[in-house]
Enzyme design. Structure first.
Site, PDB file in Angstrom:
ATOM      1  N   SER A 150       5.360   6.797   3.271  1.00 35.20           N
ATOM      2  CA  SER A 150       4.332   7.807   3.547  1.00 35.20           C
ATOM      3  C   SER A 150       3.148   7.210   4.299  1.00 35.20           C
ATOM      4  O   SER A 150       2.468   7.912   5.054  1.00 35.20           O
ATOM      5  CB  SER A 150       3.862   8.464   2.246  1.00 35.20           C
ATOM      6  OG  SER A 150       3.360   7.499   1.337  1.00 35.20           O
ATOM      7  N   HIS A 162       0.822  -1.211   0.000  1.00 37.97           N
ATOM      8  CA  HIS A 162       0.000   0.000   0.000  1.00 37.97           C
ATOM      9  C   HIS A 162       0.857   1.262   0.000  1.00 37.97           C
ATOM     10  O   HIS A 162       0.428   2.303  -0.505  1.00 37.97           O
ATOM     11  CB  HIS A 162      -0.945  -0.004   1.199  1.00 37.97           C
ATOM     12  CG  HIS A 162      -2.131  -0.898   1.013  1.00 37.97           C
ATOM     13  ND1 HIS A 162      -3.333  -0.709   1.670  1.00 37.97           N
ATOM     14  CD2 HIS A 162      -2.322  -1.987   0.232  1.00 37.97           C
ATOM     15  CE1 HIS A 162      -4.193  -1.649   1.305  1.00 37.97           C
ATOM     16  NE2 HIS A 162      -3.590  -2.442   0.439  1.00 37.97           N
TER      17      HIS A 162
END
Length: 335
Positions: free
Chosen positions: A82, A72
Site C-alpha cells: 500500500s 513502513h
C-alpha cells in the site's frame, strides 16, 4: 516527522489484541511459501537482486531505503504494498504520511524491478513480494545474512494514510510506545531490537534526531545519553535553525555495511536516533541484554534479524483471491 502516540489501553485489551493478531497471522502466513513462483517466475529472486546490484552502483543508500519501504509497508494494514500507491481521486497515498513524506525513497528502483519482472513474467509477481525480495537482497548485498523469503502476497486495492501516521514507529518516540506498536502487529521485543539493527546502514536527516542536540524534551540541554564527541559533531552538522534535510550516516563506523556495529555504537552512546539509543539506555529494559548479546555476537544478530524479517513479512498478507497482482506498483489495475 510527525509523531502520533496510540491511546493507552488497559492490559486486558492489549492481551486480547495480541491474541487476535497472532491467530490471524497464523492463518495468513501459512499460505506463504518459498516456492510460490517456482513454476511461474523461477528467476524472480535473481531479477530483483540484479536490479538492485545495478542501482547500488550509483546509490549506495538504496538497500537501506528499500528495506525501510518494506518495514513502513508492513506496519500499515500488513505487507500489501500500500505504501507504493500514488494519490488518486479515491486514494490518499501513504507517501504523504509524516513518517514517509520527503524521506521514503527507492520507489524508482521498485518500479525498475517490477518492469523487469513484468518483462519476464507478466502479471505474476506482486509488488508486496517485490518489497520482501528486495529487502533480503539488499541486506545480503551489504554483507548481511540471507534468508528464505516466503512468497505469495497480493497487493492492496487502497492505501491507509491515517494508519501510516499512527502505526509506524517514530525515531522520537519512547521505547514503551514503540514496543506497543510492535506488539500490535504481533512482533516481540527480540524482533524490535533485531529489526532496529537495520540502522547499521543507511542515512538519516537532521530533522529526525535534532531534538536530541539542543533542547531535549524541553530541558534546554542536549540528550544526556548522547556521546559528547558525537554531540559536538552533530551540532555542527545540524545547527539550530539549520536545514532539517541534511543527512548523515546512521552507523558512523561502517555506514554501508550490514554488520553488528550498530549495537556496539549503542553501548558507547553513539546511537544516532533517540529510538535507537533508548534500546540500551532505558534503565531496567529487557532490550539492554539483547543489545549486549548482538554486539558481542554478529552471527547471533544475523540469525535473529533473518527470523525477525520473516516474522515481519508475515504480517497480515493478502493471499488467495484477496487484493490483486498490480501491473504497476504505483496504481491499482484499471485506474
Amino acid at each position: 516527522m510527525a509523531v502520533t502516540n496510540l491511546p493507552t489501553c488497559d492490559g486486558l485489551f492489549i492481551i486480547s489484541l495480541i491474541v487476535i493478531v497472532s491467530s490471524i497471522f497464523g492463518t495468513s502466513s501459512a499460505q506463504l511459501n518459498a516456492t510460490f513462483y517456482s513454476g511461474t517466475c523461477p528467476n524472480a529472486s535473481a531479477i530483483v537482486r540484479s536490479t538492485i546490484q545495478q542501482a547500488l552502483q550509483s546509490d549506495t543508500r538504496i538497500g537501506a531505503s528499500l528495506i525501510r519501504l518494506h518495514f513502513h509497508d508492513c506496519f500499515v494494514n500488513g505487507c500489501d504494498a500500500s505504501i507504493l500507491l500514488d494519490d488518486t481521486g479515491s486514494i490518499q497515498s501513504e507517501k504523504n504520511a509524516g513518517p514517509n513524506v520527503n524521506s521514503a525513497r527507492g520507489f524508482n528502483v521498485v518500479d525498475n524491478i517490477k518492469t523487469a519482472l513484468e518483462n519476464a513474467c507478466p502479471g505474476v509477481v506482486s509488488c508486496s513480494d517485490v518489497l520482501a525480495l528486495a529487502s533480503e537482497a539488499s541486506v545480503s548485498l551489504a554483507g548481511g545474512p540471507s534468508w528464505t523469503v516466503l512468497l505469495g502476497r497480493r497487493d492492496s486495492l487502497t492505501a491507509n494514510l491515517a494508519g501510516a501516521n499512527s502505526s509506524i514507529p517514530s525515531p522520537i518516540e519512547s521505547l514503551s510506545n514503540i514496543t506497543f506498536k510492535f506488539s500490535a502487529v504481533g512482533l516481540n521485543t527480540n524482533d524490535l531490537v533485531a529489526l532496529s539493527g537495520a540502522h547499521t546502514f543507511g542515512r538519516a536527516r537532521c530533522g529526525v534526531f535534532n531534538n536530541r542536540l539542543f533542547n531535549f524534551s524541553g530541558t534546554g540541554n542536549p540528550d544526556p545519553t548522547l556521546n559528547s564527541t558525537l554531540l559536538s559533531t552533530l551540532q555542527q552538522l545540524c545547527p539550530q535553525n539549520g536545514s532539517a534535510s541534511t543527512i548523515t550516516n546512521l552507523d558512523l563506523s561502517t555506514p554501508d555495511a550490514f554488520d553488528n556495529n550498530y549495537f556496539a555504537n549503542l553501548q558507547s552512546n553513539d546511537g544516532l536516533l533517540q529510538s535507537d539509543q533508548e534500546l540500551f539506555s532505558t534503565t531496567g529494559s529487557s532490550t539492554i541484554a539483547i543489545v549486549t548479546s548482538f554486539a558481542s555476537n554478529q552471527t547471533l544478530f544475523f540469525q535473529a534479524f533473518a527470523q525477525s524479517m520473516i516474522n515481519m513479512g508475515n504480517i497480515s498478507p493478502l493471499t488467495g483471491s484477496n487484493g490483486e497482482i498490480r501491473l504497476d506498483c504505483k496504481k491499482v489495475n484499471g485506474s
